[in-house]
Structure formats: structure tokens, C-alpha cells
Design a protein around this motif. Structure first.
Motif, PDB file in Angstrom:
ATOM      1  N   GLU A  60      -3.317  13.668  33.318  1.00  0.00           N
ATOM      2  CA  GLU A  60      -3.878  12.345  33.643  1.00  0.00           C
ATOM      3  C   GLU A  60      -2.756  11.313  33.658  1.00  0.00           C
ATOM      4  O   GLU A  60      -2.713  10.437  34.538  1.00  0.00           O
ATOM      5  N   ASN A  61      -1.850  11.436  32.704  1.00  0.00           N
ATOM      6  CA  ASN A  61      -0.669  10.558  32.686  1.00  0.00           C
ATOM      7  C   ASN A  61       0.213  10.840  33.897  1.00  0.00           C
ATOM      8  O   ASN A  61       0.733   9.921  34.539  1.00  0.00           O
ATOM      9  N   ALA A  63      -0.762  11.929  36.800  1.00  0.00           N
ATOM     10  CA  ALA A  63      -1.424  11.377  37.988  1.00  0.00           C
ATOM     11  C   ALA A  63      -1.157   9.884  38.117  1.00  0.00           C
ATOM     12  O   ALA A  63      -0.928   9.368  39.218  1.00  0.00           O
ATOM     13  N   ARG A  64      -1.184   9.157  36.980  1.00  0.00           N
ATOM     14  CA  ARG A  64      -0.895   7.718  37.021  1.00  0.00           C
ATOM     15  C   ARG A  64       0.546   7.454  37.457  1.00  0.00           C
ATOM     16  O   ARG A  64       0.807   6.558  38.280  1.00  0.00           O
ATOM     17  N   THR A  67       0.920   8.207  41.142  1.00  0.00           N
ATOM     18  CA  THR A  67       0.330   7.149  41.958  1.00  0.00           C
ATOM     19  C   THR A  67       1.321   6.016  42.167  1.00  0.00           C
ATOM     20  O   THR A  67       1.509   5.516  43.287  1.00  0.00           O
ATOM     21  N   GLN A  79      -4.118   6.607  45.616  1.00  0.00           N
ATOM     22  CA  GLN A  79      -4.915   6.796  44.410  1.00  0.00           C
ATOM     23  C   GLN A  79      -4.953   8.281  44.079  1.00  0.00           C
ATOM     24  O   GLN A  79      -5.393   9.094  44.904  1.00  0.00           O
ATOM     25  N   SER A  81      -5.971  11.097  40.885  1.00  0.00           N
ATOM     26  CA  SER A  81      -6.625  11.281  39.587  1.00  0.00           C
ATOM     27  C   SER A  81      -6.920  12.759  39.380  1.00  0.00           C
ATOM     28  O   SER A  81      -7.000  13.539  40.336  1.00  0.00           O
ATOM     29  N   LEU A 203      -5.683  17.689  41.456  1.00  0.00           N
ATOM     30  CA  LEU A 203      -5.619  16.232  41.535  1.00  0.00           C
ATOM     31  C   LEU A 203      -6.251  15.775  42.837  1.00  0.00           C
ATOM     32  O   LEU A 203      -5.895  16.275  43.915  1.00  0.00           O
TER      33      LEU A 203
END
Length: 332
Positions: A60-61, A63-64, A67, A79, A81, A203
Motif C-alpha cells: 500500500e505504501n 502504491a502511494r 503514484t 491513481q 492502489s 495493483l
């Protein structure tokens, strides 16, 4: 762990027992019977739920971070996630991806072996179109990439590996991922045995108006050295030991000597502009605060305490009588 029955299910069970539709002795005999659960050895579950949660948190980190990186490089709306985290045989992962796609083969020393980052053609070509000055439109021509297009994609994906490195640093494990190959046919990639368990982090990605999936394939044999660090118990113990005694003392000393603004609000009043202009020394302004009501003490602009005004050693002071909680209705 046994299933927890809802209140309606409990009522239905008691009703069936009282009317004779169900026999309590039969229930006991059924409980004593050996329960057999089907287990597929080809789909060995080698990661615990705790480890899956840790991998989800890490990515999740990731993916951020990804992005932010792609947004800066492609200069368009991005985007990304985490959609799902699953463990399955490597053969099943290969069958699940398109026959023509973008496969980044990654080395991540000190981990041994290879990881795969598969980018769906819709997303990959939208990225390429943006790099070449287009609007980010998707077009599946992955099988016919030119050398220039391949080099552009390699450069873009190599830059994104820093996000993977930063995300994995949260489990106190330094990896140095490098892109060693970009492949378009998954059948040419036999990195581990077909029955080897792999973690697949899917993702969901949107680049401009194009959407698709980016899949990370992490073989169990590659992650084996860091699996103990993926448990929450280990993670929390490591976090507790992050701050040394000296660092704690320095932090405490710094906080104790910090200045904050404390304001005791004695009350409020409303007057007209004309009354304000005519104010003179010695005039009295009537406040809306009664003498028997506590006043509000603001800490850096936020209401924190209720207090009563008074004097201490011939100086005006306030005495704290209560902390303000979220439930208190306080007019600042």
C-alpha cells in the motif's frame, strides 16, 4: 475458531430443540465425528494471514510512492492502489496474465532469485504514449515494440524501483532492486518451478483515461529470508527498540522547552462600529459570560480546559477545573 451465531440463529436453534425438530443427542454425536478438510498440496498456503497483512501494508505504501513517481514522470492523472494480495502456484500466475504483456524481471539483492512486475498492456502503452508526447491513449501493440520504445519503458520502470526499495525499508530490510530484463511473452519466463507458491500483489492503476492492472509476483523461495520479519509481533518489537534512551531524552528535553500560546477567554461581546469608535479609557464593556460560568482556556487556538478566574499572589490567574472532552459543547 467456531462460528459465532447471530441472535436470530440462536432463537431458531432453541425453537427447533423445544419442538423436537432437532435432537440434542444427534448434535453431540455429529460434533464427535471427525471433520475432514480437503487440502490441495499444489496450492500450499505457505504465508500466514499475519504475513499477508504485512505484505499488504508494505505494498500500500509502495502504491502511494509509485503514484507520486508516475504522476511526476507522465505529467497526467495517475491513481494506483492495492486491489488484492493472493498466494497461488507460479504456473497459475503465468496463465492468468495476457499472452502479450510487459514483464519486468527484477533482481533485489541481498534476496536471491528474481521478482516479476507485470504491467498490463493497456497501462503500459498509455505510459508510452505519454512519454512520446501523446494524450495517454491505450493501444495494444506490445508485441511490436521498437528498440526506442523498449528503452523508454525500461527507463521509466527502472526509476520506479526506488519506490519499491523505500516501501520495503519499513520492515528494516534493505533491498536494492534492479531491472535485468524486459520481456513481452510470459511463456519465456520460467523463474521458479510451476508449483512454487508465489505472492501476487495486484495493483489497480489508472493513467489518464486508461485503466489496468500492475501485478507483482514474489516467489516464496525469494522471500524466505525475510518471512520472519513479516510478522506483526516482530515488527512491533522492532519499532519499540527504534528510539534509544539518549534519543528519547533529547526528544523529551526538546518538547519540554517548546513554547505554546495559552489564552484564557474571559468572555465575548458584540458592539456596533459606532460604539467601538466612541470607546474611551474607563468605559465598561458588558460580556456575555456569567460570573458562575467557567471560562475556556485555549492551547494554540484549540479549547483544552475549563477554568475559573481569580488571583494568586496579587496577580490575575485562572485555576484549571476540568479537561475539555470531545463530547463537551464549548463555545470558543
Amino acid at each position: 475458531m467456531a462460528d459465532i451465531l447471530s441472535q436470530s440463529e440462536i432463537d431458531a436453534l432453541l425453537s427447533a430443540l423445544s419442538t423436537g425438530e432437532m435432537n440434542a443427542e444427534e448434535l453431540k454425536d455429529e460434533e464427535k465425528k471427525q471433520r475432514i478438510r480437503t487440502y490441495d498440496f499444489k496450492r500450499a498456503l505457505r504465508f500466514s494471514k499475519d504475513q499477508i497483512r504485512s505484505l499488504t501494508r508494505i505494498h500500500e505504501n509502495y502504491a502511494r510512492l509509485l503514484t507520486s513517481y508516475f504522476s511526476a514522470q507522465l505529467r497526467t492523472y495517475v491513481q494506483i492502489s492495492v486491489a488484492s494480495v493472493d498466494q497461488l502456484p507460479y504456473e497459475e500466475f503465468i496463465r492468468s496474465i495476457p499472452s502479450a504483456t510487459v514483464l519486468n524481471v527484477i533482481e533485489a539483492p541481498p534476496l536471491e532469485g528474481h521478482l516479476i512486475i507485470e504491467v498490463n498492456p493497456n497501462i503500459a502503452y498509455a505510459m508510452l504514449d505519454r512519454l512520446l508526447g501523446g494524450n495517454g491513449e491505450s493501444m495494444n501493440k506490445i508485441e511490436n515494440l521498437t528498440e526506442i520504445e523498449t528503452d523508454l519503458m525500461k527507463g521509466l520502470f527502472e526509476g520506479g524501483l526506488q519506490a519499491l526499495k523505500d516501501a520495503w525499508s519499513s520492515v528494516e530490510h534493505e533491498i536494492n532492486p534492479t531491472l535485468i530484463e524486459l520481456e513481452t511473452n510470459p511463456q519465456f519466463l520460467q523463474l521458479v518451478s510451476p508449483n512454487e507458491t508465489v505472492i501476487v500483489i495486484s495493483l489497480s492503476a489508472m493513467i489518464g483515461k486508461s485503466s489496468g492492472m500492475i501485478n507483482l509476483c514474489l516467489p516464496h523461495v525469494v522471500l524466505e529470508p525475510v518471512i520472519p520479519k513479516l510478522s506483526m509481533h516482530y515488527w512491533m518489537n522492532e519499532k519499540k527498540n527504534d528510539v534509544t534512551t539518549e534519543e528519547y531524552k533529547a526528544l523529551k528535553n526538546s518538547v519540554e522547552h517548546s513554547y505554546i500560546k495559552v489564552i484564557a477567554n474571559l468572555g465575548n461581546s458584540q458592539i456596533t462600529i459606532g460604539e467601538l469608535l466612541n470607546l474611551r479609557a474607563g468605559d465598561v464593556i458588558k460580556l456575555d459570560q456569567h460570573l458562575d460560568q467557567p471560562i475556556v482556556v485555549n492551547i494554540d487556538g484549540l479549547p483544552k480546559f475549563l477554568a475559573q478566574p481569580g488571583r494568586r499572589q496579587k496577580q490575575i490567574a485562572v485555576q484549571i477545573i476540568k479537561n475539555i472532552s470531545e463530547e463537551d459543547d464549548v463555545d470558543e
